[in-house]
Motif scaffolding. Structure first.
Motif, PDB file in Angstrom:
ATOM      1  N   VAL A  84       0.837  -1.203   0.000  1.00  0.00           N
ATOM      2  CA  VAL A  84       0.000   0.000   0.000  1.00  0.00           C
ATOM      3  C   VAL A  84       0.873   1.254   0.000  1.00  0.00           C
ATOM      4  O   VAL A  84       0.615   2.193  -0.758  1.00  0.00           O
ATOM      5  N   GLU A  85       1.913   1.251   0.820  1.00  0.00           N
ATOM      6  CA  GLU A  85       2.815   2.405   0.855  1.00  0.00           C
ATOM      7  C   GLU A  85       3.507   2.597  -0.488  1.00  0.00           C
ATOM      8  O   GLU A  85       3.607   3.730  -0.981  1.00  0.00           O
ATOM      9  N   ASP A  86       3.969   1.527  -1.107  1.00  0.00           N
ATOM     10  CA  ASP A  86       4.627   1.629  -2.415  1.00  0.00           C
ATOM     11  C   ASP A  86       3.688   2.222  -3.464  1.00  0.00           C
ATOM     12  O   ASP A  86       4.086   3.066  -4.260  1.00  0.00           O
ATOM     13  N   ARG A  87       2.439   1.775  -3.456  1.00  0.00           N
ATOM     14  CA  ARG A  87       1.455   2.315  -4.412  1.00  0.00           C
ATOM     15  C   ARG A  87       1.212   3.801  -4.157  1.00  0.00           C
ATOM     16  O   ARG A  87       1.117   4.595  -5.092  1.00  0.00           O
ATOM     17  N   TYR A  88       1.084   4.157  -2.897  1.00  0.00           N
ATOM     18  CA  TYR A  88       0.882   5.555  -2.521  1.00  0.00           C
ATOM     19  C   TYR A  88       2.052   6.416  -3.001  1.00  0.00           C
ATOM     20  O   TYR A  88       1.856   7.479  -3.597  1.00  0.00           O
ATOM     21  N   LEU A  89       3.273   5.951  -2.754  1.00  0.00           N
ATOM     22  CA  LEU A  89       4.454   6.716  -3.149  1.00  0.00           C
ATOM     23  C   LEU A  89       4.540   6.867  -4.663  1.00  0.00           C
ATOM     24  O   LEU A  89       4.923   7.935  -5.160  1.00  0.00           O
ATOM     25  N   LYS A  90       4.176   5.835  -5.397  1.00  0.00           N
ATOM     26  CA  LYS A  90       4.164   5.940  -6.861  1.00  0.00           C
ATOM     27  C   LYS A  90       3.170   7.001  -7.317  1.00  0.00           C
ATOM     28  O   LYS A  90       3.465   7.792  -8.218  1.00  0.00           O
ATOM     29  N   ASP A  91       1.998   7.030  -6.688  1.00  0.00           N
ATOM     30  CA  ASP A  91       0.987   8.029  -7.042  1.00  0.00           C
ATOM     31  C   ASP A  91       1.454   9.441  -6.704  1.00  0.00           C
ATOM     32  O   ASP A  91       1.284  10.363  -7.506  1.00  0.00           O
ATOM     33  N   VAL A  92       2.035   9.599  -5.528  1.00  0.00           N
ATOM     34  CA  VAL A  92       2.520  10.925  -5.115  1.00  0.00           C
ATOM     35  C   VAL A  92       3.626  11.391  -6.051  1.00  0.00           C
ATOM     36  O   VAL A  92       3.620  12.524  -6.523  1.00  0.00           O
ATOM     37  N   THR A 141      11.571   8.019  -2.611  1.00  0.00           N
ATOM     38  CA  THR A 141      11.094   7.056  -1.613  1.00  0.00           C
ATOM     39  C   THR A 141      12.039   6.983  -0.421  1.00  0.00           C
ATOM     40  O   THR A 141      11.588   6.863   0.719  1.00  0.00           O
ATOM     41  N   TYR A 144      11.256  10.035   1.692  1.00  0.00           N
ATOM     42  CA  TYR A 144       9.981   9.836   2.369  1.00  0.00           C
ATOM     43  C   TYR A 144      10.145   8.890   3.568  1.00  0.00           C
ATOM     44  O   TYR A 144       9.682   9.182   4.664  1.00  0.00           O
TER      45      TYR A 144
END
Length: 149
Positions: A84-92, A141, A144
């Motif tokens: 979930v964090e990886d997906r969020y970071l990709k979106d950001v 990343t 972050y």
């Protein structure tokens, strides 16, 4: 408990395999030290609070070990949180990288985050490993995670 819909069959297999490999004496239990080694073996990032919570719950139960069922639930939660964090970071990152070139400049960062150019330049200075004056996804990343660990 974790929502296993985002975990793959390979993820679940890795959890079982790692447990067996780390449970050296085959007693079906992992000690605190073995738990930490298992996380490292699997290459997962466990937030300090998550690990502290697990170790505290072991102490409350006056147990020096985790069963496979407990380890499985813990690792599913950790893996899902990481995904979930990886997906969020990709979106950001994608929202900052306006032109889609794989890099976020100080202008793009300032605009996306609503911060001054000076603050954006400072962020880049803290994370720009290759010295190109902008952030790639890996640098972003790392910045972050350093800020949030």
């Amino acid at each position: 408990m974790a929502n296993t819909n985002i975990l793959t069959a390979d993820d679940l297999k890795r959890i079982k395999t790692t447990f067996r490999e780390i449970d050296g004496n085959g007693d079906g239990r992992l000690t605190k030290h073995e738990l930490k080694r298992a996380c490292k073996t699997m290459g997962v990032r466990v937030k300090r609070e998550h690990m502290t919570s697990m170790l505290s719950s072991m102490e409350k139960c006056e147990k020096e070990y985790l069963t496979f069922r407990e380890f499985d639930a813990f690792m599913r939660d950790v893996l899902e949180a990481q995904i979930v964090e990886d997906r969020y970071l990709k979106d950001v990152f994608a929202s900052m990288d306006e032109n889609g070139d794989g890099h976020a400049t100080h202008d793009e960062i300032a605009k996306a985050l609503g911060i001054s150019l000076d603050v954006a330049l400072e962020m880049i200075g803290d994370a720009d490993k290759n010295g190109d004056g902008k952030l790639n996804f890996k640098e972003f990343t790392e910045l972050y995670r350093r800020q949030n660990d």
